[in-house]
Motif scaffolding. Structure first.
Motif, PDB file in Angstrom:
ATOM      1  N   CYS A  21       0.856  -1.177   0.000  1.00 29.84           N
ATOM      2  CA  CYS A  21       0.000   0.000   0.000  1.00 29.84           C
ATOM      3  C   CYS A  21       0.892   1.227   0.000  1.00 29.84           C
ATOM      4  O   CYS A  21       1.471   1.583   1.028  1.00 29.84           O
ATOM      5  N   TRP A  35      -5.815  -2.732   6.974  1.00 32.24           N
ATOM      6  CA  TRP A  35      -6.150  -3.560   5.812  1.00 32.24           C
ATOM      7  C   TRP A  35      -7.531  -4.154   6.049  1.00 32.24           C
ATOM      8  O   TRP A  35      -7.792  -4.725   7.118  1.00 32.24           O
ATOM      9  N   ARG A  44     -17.676  -5.675   4.468  1.00 29.53           N
ATOM     10  CA  ARG A  44     -16.239  -5.428   4.575  1.00 29.53           C
ATOM     11  C   ARG A  44     -15.799  -5.664   6.014  1.00 29.53           C
ATOM     12  O   ARG A  44     -16.483  -5.236   6.959  1.00 29.53           O
ATOM     13  N   ASN A  92     -11.563  -8.990  -2.017  1.00 24.49           N
ATOM     14  CA  ASN A  92     -10.896  -7.787  -2.485  1.00 24.49           C
ATOM     15  C   ASN A  92     -10.317  -7.096  -1.250  1.00 24.49           C
ATOM     16  O   ASN A  92     -11.047  -6.839  -0.286  1.00 24.49           O
ATOM     17  N   TYR A  94      -8.366  -4.022   0.713  1.00 22.48           N
ATOM     18  CA  TYR A  94      -8.204  -2.583   0.667  1.00 22.48           C
ATOM     19  C   TYR A  94      -7.276  -2.127   1.792  1.00 22.48           C
ATOM     20  O   TYR A  94      -7.380  -2.626   2.913  1.00 22.48           O
ATOM     21  N   TRP A 114      -8.818   5.697   1.378  1.00 24.68           N
ATOM     22  CA  TRP A 114      -8.885   4.308   0.953  1.00 24.68           C
ATOM     23  C   TRP A 114      -8.166   4.107  -0.362  1.00 24.68           C
ATOM     24  O   TRP A 114      -8.236   4.961  -1.256  1.00 24.68           O
ATOM     25  N   GLN A 116      -7.655   1.509  -3.802  1.00 23.53           N
ATOM     26  CA  GLN A 116      -8.644   1.047  -4.778  1.00 23.53           C
ATOM     27  C   GLN A 116      -8.971  -0.436  -4.653  1.00 23.53           C
ATOM     28  O   GLN A 116      -9.888  -0.893  -5.294  1.00 23.53           O
ATOM     29  N   GLY A 117      -8.244  -1.164  -3.841  1.00 24.85           N
ATOM     30  CA  GLY A 117      -8.514  -2.589  -3.690  1.00 24.85           C
ATOM     31  C   GLY A 117      -7.667  -3.440  -4.622  1.00 24.85           C
ATOM     32  O   GLY A 117      -7.374  -3.050  -5.757  1.00 24.85           O
TER      33      GLY A 117
END
Length: 124
Positions: A21, A35, A44, A92, A94, A114, A116-117
């Motif tokens: 990241c 994360w 999520r 996914n 993030y 955030w 973008q995943g």
């Protein structure tokens, strides 16, 4: 302010991946990093967290002993090393940054920025 997540992919159960990241536009030292992951049809969830200032990590129970979060301040980059991956880790992923202190650091509502995943798929 930007967060750019990368490193996802397809891996067999038992394999490893390292997510990165890259942060830009803010002082990394003043933010905590989290994360999170989201699987299809699920909410999520927070996976791992670290305070960039003191380096104390925390993990959701399902990944303890398998995932390791770290920060390289010189590169303004956070990492999530994922070992012994399981099919249920498929999601996914993030990364997110938080400036406010909270005891609820596992909740996504507290995070300001955030990425973008990046997709992680673990085959059985």
């Amino acid at each position: 302010v930007q967060l750019q997540a990368s490193g996802g992919g397809l891996v067999q159960a038992g394999g490893s991946l390292r997510l990165s990241c890259l942060a830009s536009g803010f002082i990394f030292d003043k933010y905590a990093i989290g994360w999170f992951r989201q699987a299809p049809g699920k909410e999520r969830e927070g996976v791992s967290f670290i305070d960039s200032a003191d380096g104390n990590p925390d993990y959701v129970d399902s990944v303890k002993g398998r995932f390791t979060i770290s920060v390289d301040k010189s590169k303004n980059t956070a990492y999530l090393q994922m070992n012994s991956l399981k099919p249920e880790d498929t999601a996914n992923y993030y990364c997110a940054a938080r400036s406010r202190w909270t005891v609820e650091y596992y909740r996504d509502v507290w995070y300001d920025y955030w990425g973008q995943g990046t997709q992680v798929t673990v085959s059985s």
